[in-house]
Write an enzyme that holds these catalytic residues in place. Structure first.
Site, mmCIF file in Angstrom:
data_model
loop_
_atom_site.group_PDB
_atom_site.id
_atom_site.type_symbol
_atom_site.label_atom_id
_atom_site.label_comp_id
_atom_site.label_asym_id
_atom_site.label_seq_id
_atom_site.Cartn_x
_atom_site.Cartn_y
_atom_site.Cartn_z
ATOM 1 N N GLY A 43 49.417 -13.760 -83.602
ATOM 2 C CA GLY A 43 48.756 -15.006 -84.059
ATOM 3 C C GLY A 43 47.365 -14.930 -84.148
ATOM 4 O O GLY A 43 46.698 -14.290 -85.096
ATOM 5 N N ALA A 121 59.410 -22.738 -88.087
ATOM 6 C CA ALA A 121 60.832 -23.475 -86.680
ATOM 7 C C ALA A 121 60.257 -24.945 -87.424
ATOM 8 O O ALA A 121 59.379 -25.189 -87.033
ATOM 9 C CB ALA A 121 61.067 -22.281 -85.683
ATOM 10 N N GLY A 191 27.410 -25.694 -83.080
ATOM 11 C CA GLY A 191 28.612 -25.871 -81.646
ATOM 12 C C GLY A 191 28.041 -24.357 -81.543
ATOM 13 O O GLY A 191 28.360 -22.898 -82.521
ATOM 14 N N GLY A 193 28.920 -22.601 -78.931
ATOM 15 C CA GLY A 193 29.652 -21.970 -77.181
ATOM 16 C C GLY A 193 29.948 -20.504 -78.300
ATOM 17 O O GLY A 193 29.432 -20.073 -79.098
ATOM 18 N N GLU A 214 23.077 -27.555 -81.882
ATOM 19 C CA GLU A 214 24.462 -27.885 -80.747
ATOM 20 C C GLU A 214 23.919 -30.062 -80.662
ATOM 21 O O GLU A 214 22.606 -29.259 -80.490
ATOM 22 C CB GLU A 214 24.375 -26.968 -80.021
ATOM 23 C CG GLU A 214 24.742 -27.390 -78.357
ATOM 24 C CD GLU A 214 25.831 -27.730 -78.424
ATOM 25 O OE1 GLU A 214 26.772 -28.465 -77.819
ATOM 26 O OE2 GLU A 214 26.689 -26.837 -79.216
ATOM 27 N N ALA A 278 32.755 -24.525 -85.363
ATOM 28 C CA ALA A 278 32.573 -24.277 -84.590
ATOM 29 C C ALA A 278 32.481 -24.463 -83.112
ATOM 30 O O ALA A 278 32.061 -24.409 -82.695
ATOM 31 C CB ALA A 278 31.957 -22.369 -84.140
ATOM 32 N N VAL A 279 33.438 -25.851 -83.456
ATOM 33 C CA VAL A 279 33.623 -26.867 -82.520
ATOM 34 C C VAL A 279 34.647 -26.644 -81.128
ATOM 35 O O VAL A 279 34.619 -27.523 -80.912
ATOM 36 C CB VAL A 279 32.723 -28.451 -82.888
ATOM 37 C CG1 VAL A 279 31.637 -28.565 -83.146
ATOM 38 C CG2 VAL A 279 33.545 -28.718 -83.494
ATOM 39 N N ASP A 320 47.777 -21.173 -74.849
ATOM 40 C CA ASP A 320 46.671 -22.468 -75.848
ATOM 41 C C ASP A 320 47.208 -23.751 -76.039
ATOM 42 O O ASP A 320 47.127 -24.907 -76.000
ATOM 43 C CB ASP A 320 46.584 -21.990 -77.161
ATOM 44 C CG ASP A 320 45.470 -20.929 -77.034
ATOM 45 O OD1 ASP A 320 44.896 -20.516 -75.905
ATOM 46 O OD2 ASP A 320 44.985 -20.492 -78.147
ATOM 47 N N HIS A 456 28.546 8.481 -60.933
ATOM 48 C CA HIS A 456 27.269 7.884 -61.919
ATOM 49 C C HIS A 456 26.946 8.907 -62.796
ATOM 50 O O HIS A 456 27.477 9.824 -62.277
ATOM 51 C CB HIS A 456 25.996 8.070 -60.579
ATOM 52 C CG HIS A 456 24.684 8.830 -61.085
ATOM 53 N ND1 HIS A 456 23.716 7.190 -61.263
ATOM 54 C CD2 HIS A 456 23.828 9.435 -60.825
ATOM 55 C CE1 HIS A 456 22.807 7.514 -61.275
ATOM 56 N NE2 HIS A 456 22.648 8.891 -61.426
#
Length: 477
Positions: A43, A121, A191, A193, A214, A278-279, A320, A456
């Protein structure tokens, strides 16, 4: 020509992280499973999202470090010769990582006996999906199932005034922005984001002049201002120009620049070789017959319950397609759960947290409650809130990595010290997300983390120190 029918117990539409994980788990449980994917297995995440973007970010950081060394600016005393970038080789390396992972997914599905059909499909009804062959002389194939799992994912969101492909290909989505053949001279990102800032930062480190536009009055609106501050400082240090409260109008008359309006209403033109829009992303609900099921919807997303059941019996939806948060690891968890429910197990999707990571420079991670939501909960339930943070400037490992910026923050109840949320900003803090998620899922208290021995020197010590500070027992600050 009448269709040819076949049968399967579980039919999955979509081979992204949610779909393929569901298929693997179902096969492990003995469920006859068929997976349909029209593009590549994996995907968006494996092919044009999470994996290639992180590969590009890594390559850009390596180039930026080499540029410091070539310019004699490395505080480590490392000096190197002339710097060059063979972007074709970089892109081939990135593609090799993607290919290795997608072929690995295919091998796993084959190993577990999942039938994979690479085709598009179309839903006929809640029990039937049709697949048409590219050959016109072949009958369409119809697959009937007992259970139908919808995992079609999401797609890039365009702007009406700035459609993808406009300006003779000047306007691009994140997909094209991952595979530029050459570094743009002027890149405008619409954008602020995480997608826009991740890719904008990567291309700036590779040599592009980058401007981020933005509409809102702040960067990364999903994160609180204190977390975003180190990222904003880094952007400024890299020479990335950020234009906040600017509204996009569209391309100029020549199609060579982006026209925006500033907060005073003045029109400003931003010349650009490429304009990355890129919104955000939206569920992929068109083009494959989903509307025939007449499912209950939540806006543009499919509405599901706590078991990812839709309003139609034995039709499930994950990832999504069911709305925010649009995260691959959430889809994977949902896919695994649905497979187990079909196998008769008892499950519900009610995680204590779903960590979110922003792979900017520096990185941001948050899990569980944010300061705002924790304060609202405290007010509603009548308890006091503890909040403490530990700066990486006091962490030895961060200093040795030349990354003293940022901090780890913990939120907890004052009465019983139950941890409610975590946030961090700094180099490589994405790797702390597992510890954050585990503590929240297991109901850890401040004492549980504070009294766990942390190795550490590691960045993880800041997690322990934040809890110690919340308890009034800070040792290194």
């Amino acid at each position: 020509m009448p269709p040819v029918y076949s049968q399967t117990q579980l039919l999955i539409i979509g081979g992204g992280p949610g779909g393929y994980v569901a298929a693997l788990r179902a096969a492990q449980l003995g469920i006859q499973t068929t997976l349909i994917e029209g593009a590549q297995l994996g995907g968006t995440c494996l092919n044009i999202g999470c994996i290639p973007s992180k590969a590009l970010i890594h390559a850009a950081e390596a180039y930026a470090q080499a540029a410091e060394q070539a310019g004699g600016r490395s505080v480590l005393g490392i000096r190197s010769g002339e710097l060059t970038l063979d972007l074709a080789t970089t892109q081939a390396w990135k593609a090799g990582i993607v290919n290795k992972l997608t072929t690995g997914v295919a091998a796993l599905l084959k190993k577990h006996g999942v039938k994979v059909i690479q085709a598009w499909a179309e839903i006929v009804d809640g029990k039937t999906v049709e697949i048409r062959s590219a050959a016109s002389d072949q009958a369409p194939q119809r697959i009937q199932c007992a259970h139908l799992l919808l995992a079609a994912g999401s797609q890039e969101q365009a702007l009406p005034s700035l459609p993808f492909g406009a300006g003779q290909g000047r306007v691009v989505s994140s997909t094209e922005a991952l595979s530029f053949a050459e570094v743009p001279r002027e890149l405008v990102v619409v954008g602020a984001g995480y997608i826009g800032l991740e890719l904008g930062t990567a291309w700036r480190k590779l040599g592009a002049q980058v401007t981020v536009v933005e509409a809102q009055d702040r960067l990364l609106p999903a994160y609180d201002a204190e977390l975003v501050r180190p990222v904003a400082q880094s952007l400024a240090g890299l020479g990335i120009k950020t234009l906040l409260s600017h509204r996009v109008e569209g391309l100029n008359a020549e199609g060579t620049a982006l026209s925006v309006r500033d907060p005073q209403g003045q029109l400003v033109e931003l010349p650009a070789d490429k304009i990355l829009v890129a919104v955000g992303r939206r569920p992929r609900i068109e083009g494959w017959g989903l509307e025939r099921l007449m499912l209950d919807m939540a806006g543009r997303a499919v509405r599901v319950d706590a078991q990812c059941r839709t309003s139609m019996k034995d039709v499930w939806a994950i990832g999504d397609l069911v709305g925010e948060p649009l995260l691959a690891h959430r889809a994977m968890a949902q896919g695994e759960m649905v497979a187990e429910l079909i196998a008769g197990k008892k499950r519900r999707f009610e995680p204590s947290s779903i960590p979110a990571v922003c792979f900017t420079d520096p990185e941001i991670v948050q899990a569980g409650h944010t300061p705002a939501s924790a304060e609202a909960l405290a007010l509603a339930q009548g308890f006091k809130l503890l909040q403490a943070q530990f700066p990486f400037a006091a962490n030895g490992r961060a200093l040795s990595l030349e990354s003293p910026e940022g901090f780890v923050r913990v939120l907890a109840r004052a009465d019983n010290h139950l941890i409610l949320g975590w946030q961090a900003v700094g180099a490589a803090v994405s790797e702390l997300s597992a510890a954050f998620g585990l503590s929240l899922e297991m109901g850890a208290t401040l004492e549980d983390v504070a009294h766990t021995i942390h190795a550490h020197p590691t960045l993880g010590e800041a997690v322990q120190e934040a809890c110690l500070r919340a308890l009034g027992q800070a040792l290194h600050i």
